[in-house]
Motif scaffolding. Structure first.
Motif, PDB file in Angstrom:
ATOM      1  N   PHE A  77      23.758  48.042  70.200  1.00 40.02           N
ATOM      2  CA  PHE A  77      23.888  47.466  71.525  1.00 40.02           C
ATOM      3  C   PHE A  77      25.326  47.040  71.851  1.00 40.02           C
ATOM      4  O   PHE A  77      26.228  47.095  71.024  1.00 40.02           O
ATOM      5  CB  PHE A  77      22.907  46.301  71.733  1.00 40.02           C
ATOM      6  CG  PHE A  77      21.484  46.660  71.447  1.00 40.02           C
ATOM      7  CD1 PHE A  77      20.877  47.705  72.117  1.00 40.02           C
ATOM      8  CD2 PHE A  77      20.750  45.980  70.484  1.00 40.02           C
ATOM      9  CE1 PHE A  77      19.557  48.062  71.853  1.00 40.02           C
ATOM     10  CE2 PHE A  77      19.434  46.320  70.215  1.00 40.02           C
ATOM     11  CZ  PHE A  77      18.829  47.374  70.895  1.00 40.02           C
ATOM     12  N   ASP A  78      25.492  46.652  73.101  1.00 40.97           N
ATOM     13  CA  ASP A  78      26.745  46.083  73.592  1.00 40.97           C
ATOM     14  C   ASP A  78      26.393  45.189  74.768  1.00 40.97           C
ATOM     15  O   ASP A  78      25.212  45.010  75.094  1.00 40.97           O
ATOM     16  CB  ASP A  78      27.749  47.183  73.994  1.00 40.97           C
ATOM     17  CG  ASP A  78      27.212  48.108  75.071  1.00 40.97           C
ATOM     18  OD1 ASP A  78      26.576  47.621  76.034  1.00 40.97           O
ATOM     19  OD2 ASP A  78      27.414  49.331  74.970  1.00 40.97           O
ATOM     20  N   ARG A  79      27.395  44.622  75.391  1.00 41.50           N
ATOM     21  CA  ARG A  79      27.144  43.619  76.424  1.00 41.50           C
ATOM     22  C   ARG A  79      26.374  44.169  77.626  1.00 41.50           C
ATOM     23  O   ARG A  79      25.695  43.418  78.337  1.00 41.50           O
ATOM     24  CB  ARG A  79      28.465  43.014  76.889  1.00 41.50           C
ATOM     25  CG  ARG A  79      29.376  43.980  77.635  1.00 41.50           C
ATOM     26  CD  ARG A  79      30.769  43.388  77.810  1.00 41.50           C
ATOM     27  NE  ARG A  79      31.612  44.199  78.680  1.00 41.50           N
ATOM     28  CZ  ARG A  79      32.219  45.323  78.301  1.00 41.50           C
ATOM     29  NH1 ARG A  79      32.074  45.761  77.046  1.00 41.50           N
ATOM     30  NH2 ARG A  79      32.962  45.993  79.154  1.00 41.50           N
ATOM     31  N   SER A  80      26.444  45.481  77.860  1.00 46.35           N
ATOM     32  CA  SER A  80      25.827  46.067  79.051  1.00 46.35           C
ATOM     33  C   SER A  80      24.308  45.973  79.045  1.00 46.35           C
ATOM     34  O   SER A  80      23.674  46.106  80.099  1.00 46.35           O
ATOM     35  CB  SER A  80      26.256  47.532  79.204  1.00 46.35           C
ATOM     36  OG  SER A  80      25.684  48.342  78.188  1.00 46.35           O
ATOM     37  N   TYR A  81      23.679  45.750  77.888  1.00 42.86           N
ATOM     38  CA  TYR A  81      22.226  45.642  77.801  1.00 42.86           C
ATOM     39  C   TYR A  81      21.701  44.265  78.216  1.00 42.86           C
ATOM     40  O   TYR A  81      20.494  44.105  78.392  1.00 42.86           O
ATOM     41  CB  TYR A  81      21.757  45.897  76.372  1.00 42.86           C
ATOM     42  CG  TYR A  81      21.736  47.345  75.955  1.00 42.86           C
ATOM     43  CD1 TYR A  81      20.554  48.067  75.928  1.00 42.86           C
ATOM     44  CD2 TYR A  81      22.903  47.991  75.572  1.00 42.86           C
ATOM     45  CE1 TYR A  81      20.526  49.401  75.525  1.00 42.86           C
ATOM     46  CE2 TYR A  81      22.894  49.321  75.175  1.00 42.86           C
ATOM     47  CZ  TYR A  81      21.703  50.018  75.162  1.00 42.86           C
ATOM     48  OH  TYR A  81      21.692  51.336  74.769  1.00 42.86           O
ATOM     49  N   TRP A  82      22.599  43.284  78.362  1.00 36.17           N
ATOM     50  CA  TRP A  82      22.135  41.889  78.418  1.00 36.17           C
ATOM     51  C   TRP A  82      22.613  41.132  79.646  1.00 36.17           C
ATOM     52  O   TRP A  82      22.412  39.917  79.728  1.00 36.17           O
ATOM     53  CB  TRP A  82      22.607  41.157  77.152  1.00 36.17           C
ATOM     54  CG  TRP A  82      22.348  41.955  75.927  1.00 36.17           C
ATOM     55  CD1 TRP A  82      23.257  42.638  75.167  1.00 36.17           C
ATOM     56  CD2 TRP A  82      21.066  42.221  75.335  1.00 36.17           C
ATOM     57  NE1 TRP A  82      22.632  43.300  74.142  1.00 36.17           N
ATOM     58  CE2 TRP A  82      21.286  43.065  74.219  1.00 36.17           C
ATOM     59  CE3 TRP A  82      19.766  41.817  75.642  1.00 36.17           C
ATOM     60  CZ2 TRP A  82      20.241  43.508  73.410  1.00 36.17           C
ATOM     61  CZ3 TRP A  82      18.735  42.272  74.839  1.00 36.17           C
ATOM     62  CH2 TRP A  82      18.972  43.102  73.736  1.00 36.17           C
ATOM     63  N   THR A  83      23.208  41.819  80.625  1.00 32.98           N
ATOM     64  CA  THR A  83      23.765  41.131  81.789  1.00 32.98           C
ATOM     65  C   THR A  83      22.735  40.247  82.478  1.00 32.98           C
ATOM     66  O   THR A  83      23.047  39.136  82.928  1.00 32.98           O
ATOM     67  CB  THR A  83      24.321  42.154  82.793  1.00 32.98           C
ATOM     68  OG1 THR A  83      25.065  43.156  82.089  1.00 32.98           O
ATOM     69  CG2 THR A  83      25.222  41.485  83.808  1.00 32.98           C
TER      70      THR A  83
END
Length: 269
Positions: A77-83
């Protein structure tokens, strides 16, 4: 004595019906939230390709900064999954920083700890006021390491951290050496010990909650209890909350609800 199946102990998806569809669902919900017009600023905090973070700001000057560090066993994962998980805090007037970080096997866990420290410093330069740290699973490990006595954070940043919540966090990394995950993590005993928050001294005066779902794998409940137990009496204020009815994935959905008990714990502590 029955041998422990450590791979099974840390296996979350097989015990949550429909879990295979969740990453696509998270990505879609995050994309929809970004498309809703929320103010997002992307900052670079280091030289590595993944050393970027998003800062989401409320419509008025923020009450402070909440940093959320994602999980994924330090490998996904990265930050784009959790906005979308910033929604609740934004509605309560807080700015939210969500960093990406270099994953295994490219990076060792110690490097990730250093990168999250750099990400938090970068975010605090962009947003003034008090800081609250939250992280899920591997992210819970990383935020817990920020409030250890050997924290990667400078003292002026540490002094702004009012509370830290490790959600389903991993605080004793030694058993992970016996799992298939370690083919990517490459943890040896020295690093596993040094990077285990439960085996470190907490920063004097640190305020920390270990929060875990009551329907999670027993090992994750043990990990939450371990941090609370080991840090009790070591000049830190610690609490362990086992929230009934939630598994390893549903437990973080409460971050979208400004009135949830979890968000109250993070922001109102």
């Amino acid at each position: 004595m029955t041998a422990i199946d450590w791979d099974d102990a840390y296996a979350n998806m097989p015990y949550v019906p429909g879990a295979e569809a969740l990453p696509a669902q998270w990505a879609a919900e995050a994309e929809a939230f970004r498309a809703s017009g929320v103010a997002i600023e992307t900052l670079r905090y280091g030289a590595a390709p993944r050393c970027e973070l998003d800062i989401l700001r409320p419509t008025h000057p923020p009450e402070g900064l909440m940093v959320f560090v994602h999980g994924g066993y330090w490998m996904k994962f990265d930050r784009s999954y959790w906005t979308h998980l910033a929604k609740g805090a934004l509605e309560r007037g807080w700015a939210v920083a969500i960093p990406s970080y270099t994953l295994a096997p490219e990076a060792r866990v110690g490097q990730m700890t250093a990168e999250i420290g750099a990400a938090i410093v970068c975010a605090t330069e962009a947003v003034s006021g008090p800081i609250r740290l939250a992280g899920h699973s591997a992210g819970g490990h990383l935020v817990s390491r920020m409030v250890c006595a050997d924290s990667a954070l400078p003292q002026e940043v540490q002094d702004r951290i009012e509370h830290t919540v490790s959600i389903s966090g991993l605080h004793d990394l030694r058993p992970l050496r016996w799992t298939k995950l370690n083919a990517s993590l490459n943890l040896d005993m020295d690093e596993a010990t040094a990077e285990s928050a439960a085996l470190c001294m907490p920063r004097s005066g640190a305020s920390v909650t270990a929060w875990v779902g009551g329907d999670e794998r027993p090992e994750f409940i043990r990990q939450a209890e371990a941090l609370h137990t080991m840090w009790s009496g070591l000049e830190a204020q610690t609490t362990c909350v086992v929230e009934p009815g939630h598994n390893h994935f549903s437990v973080i959905e409460a971050l979208t609800d400004p009135k949830s008990a979890l968000l109250n714990e993070i922001l109102a502590a």
